[in-house]
Design an enzyme around this catalytic site. Structure first.
Site, short mmCIF file in Angstrom:
data_model
loop_
_atom_site.label_atom_id
_atom_site.label_comp_id
_atom_site.label_asym_id
_atom_site.label_seq_id
_atom_site.Cartn_x
_atom_site.Cartn_y
_atom_site.Cartn_z
N HIS A 41 0.82 -1.21 0.00
CA HIS A 41 0.00 0.00 0.00
C HIS A 41 0.86 1.26 0.00
CE1 HIS A 41 0.41 -0.95 4.37
NE2 HIS A 41 0.50 0.35 4.50
N ASP B 43 0.54 -7.78 0.13
CA ASP B 43 0.72 -6.36 0.40
C ASP B 43 2.23 -6.11 0.43
OD1 ASP B 43 0.65 -3.75 1.22
OD2 ASP B 43 -0.26 -4.13 3.18
N GLY C 207 2.78 4.36 11.73
CA GLY C 207 4.19 4.60 11.45
C GLY C 207 4.96 3.32 11.29
N SER D 175 4.04 0.52 9.08
CA SER D 175 3.82 -0.26 7.86
C SER D 175 5.10 -0.47 7.06
CB SER D 175 2.79 0.42 6.95
OG SER D 175 1.49 0.16 7.37
N SER E 4 1.93 -4.94 7.70
CA SER E 4 0.82 -4.51 6.85
C SER E 4 -0.14 -3.64 7.65
CB SER E 4 0.09 -5.72 6.28
OG SER E 4 -1.03 -5.31 5.52
#
Length: 453
Positions: free
Chosen positions: A222, A252, A339, A341, A357
């Site tokens: 993402h 992801d 903060g 990911s 994720s």
């Protein structure tokens, strides 16, 4: 456009978060499927003596048992207290039990087969793909664990409950989770980008070498979808470019290549306070395995793997009434905050497991977090674990591993706090020093890291 070489410390493990390019774009509710406490304490059956083994050896034995037992295999998990692999079997055939015990596993006979549990998850995907929900098979309970976050109410909750009941008795457990599940954004050192609507902040998970030999890194998908160009400073010139990004769908993850082919990107996790953990290989996760997550927002935190091949239903970024489903994730009880990911999930002996994720909760009250398996990302991108020039390489074929979200430019923060301060308070953590001194011993015999959940 000029490019600069990323400093060694930041190239080693950049982590950050996604500062929203707009709330609709980055506030992605994530559902979490955590285990019901107290249901995994049953004593495995069988008359043989289970072999004591390290957590790092559990995936290999699991793969062997899958081949050996065939349709009788109904999942496995690592019992860290007894240091053994527990395997579920559905056949009452003593020969099947004997084969598993001879291979070194503790055997437990269960009611639901792996095929039946997989069929149940497919049914849920068809009937209950509701934003704010998730599910994963838990071998410790021999059920599908279904979780709904606080946004699943009214008709949506009724629909989900009806779908779970329709699976039949003893097939699934439905749990309500406090808070809202969202993507996080971070890992060790921050990386930044600019996109339409404001600044973006994410995390570098692990340095890799791309299939064409260029230095690169893996981060959350993402993040790669949100922006193409990335820098190691908030206002600096871009130093890396997204090569491939997968989100939503089957994962992801993003592969981001450094613009300077001479960038030195060592294979290690920045554990804070000048300490690093060398990353030696990509590894498969095992339910029950002890794991660590590093984030510049919250520091080093630890927990256990609670599920594999998890399905998470996100609120769609582009359609307010739609859902973005991501499959194949690792589920854990490790905490994380906005903060985090893209940051690294790893074992204390240097095994790269996953990329952060999203999830729920915070590092004060706890929560659940999902991770993209590193091995899947490596296979999909053709990359090799280990930074170019780092000297140690470990590809996916070797297998059978935050910044504050408040100072990120304009726009809302991605994954903005689920019941917590986006800047969050982190736990104090002390990884094994690089000088070889030991801080205790973990259940697999390797030097212990110290983290807080």
């Amino acid at each position: 456009m000029s490019h600069k070489r990323m400093p060694r410390r930041k190239a080693a493990m950049a982590v950050g978060g996604v500062a929203a390019v707009g709330a609709a774009a980055f506030l992605l509710p994530h559902a979490s499927a955590s285990q019901d406490a107290g249901q995994d304490g049953r004593t495995p059956g069988g008359t043989g003596t289970a072999r004591t083994l390290r957590a790092t050896d559990a995936p290999g034995l699991d793969a062997r048992l899958r081949r050996l037992l065939g349709d009788a295999f109904a999942g496995s998990y690592y019992d860290s207290g007894r240091q053994r692999l527990v395997v579920n079997v559905v056949s009452g055939d003593d020969n099947v039990v004997g084969q598993a015990e001879q291979a070194g596993a503790a055997v437990r006979q269960v009611a639901n087969s792996a095929a039946e549990l997989r069929a149940a998850t497919r049914t849920l995907t068809t009937r209950a793909a509701i934003p704010g929900t998730s599910w994963a098979v838990d071998p410790r309970t021999d059920k599908v664990l279904v979780t709904a976050d606080s946004t699943v109410t009214g008709a949506a909750w009724d629909r989900l409950r009806s779908a779970v009941r329709g699976l039949g008795p003893g097939m699934a457990t439905l749990k309500k989770s406090a808070g809202t599940f969202r993507t996080f954004a971070s890992g060790g050192d921050a990386i930044f980008s600019q996109a339409q609507g404001g600044g973006v902040r994410c995390s570098l998970g692990f340095n890799v070498t791309a299939a064409d030999g260029r230095p690169a890194f893996l981060t959350a998908g993402h993040c790669g979808v949100a922006a193409e160009k990335w820098s190691d400073t908030q206002t600096g010139e871009p130093t890396a470019t997204v090569d491939r990004a997968v989100f939503p769908g089957e994962g992801d993850f993003s592969l981001v290549t450094y613009d300077d082919p001479g960038t030195r990107a060592p294979s290690e996790v920045d554990a804070g306070d000048g300490r690093t953990v060398p990353v030696t290989r990509a590894a498969e996760a095992t339910v029950g395995q002890a794991v660590f997550r590093m984030g510049s927002t919250t520091g080093l935190h630890d927990g256990r793997v609670t599920g594999l091949d998890a399905t998470v239903n996100f609120q769609s970024e582009t359609d307010p009434g739609g859902v973005d489903t991501v499959t194949g994730l690792i589920q854990t009880d490790v905490c994380a905050e906005p903060g985090d990911s893209g940051g690294p999930l790893f074992t204390q002996d240097g095994g790269a497991l996953g990329l952060t994720s999203g999830g729920s909760g915070d590092c004060t009250g706890g929560g659940e977090t999902f991770f993209q398996p590193v091995t899947t990302a490596l296979r999909a991108t053709g990359a090799t674990l280990g930074g170019a020039g780092a000297g140690d390489q470990a590809g996916a074929g070797d297998q059978s591993g935050s910044g504050s979200g408040s100072d990120t430019g304009s726009g809302s923060e991605a994954g903005a706090g689920v019941g917590g301060d986006p800047a969050g308070g982190g736990g104090d953590a002390s990884p094994a020093p690089s000088d070889g001194s030991r801080a205790g011993t973990a259940d697999d015999g390797s030097p212990a890291l110290t983290g807080t959940r």
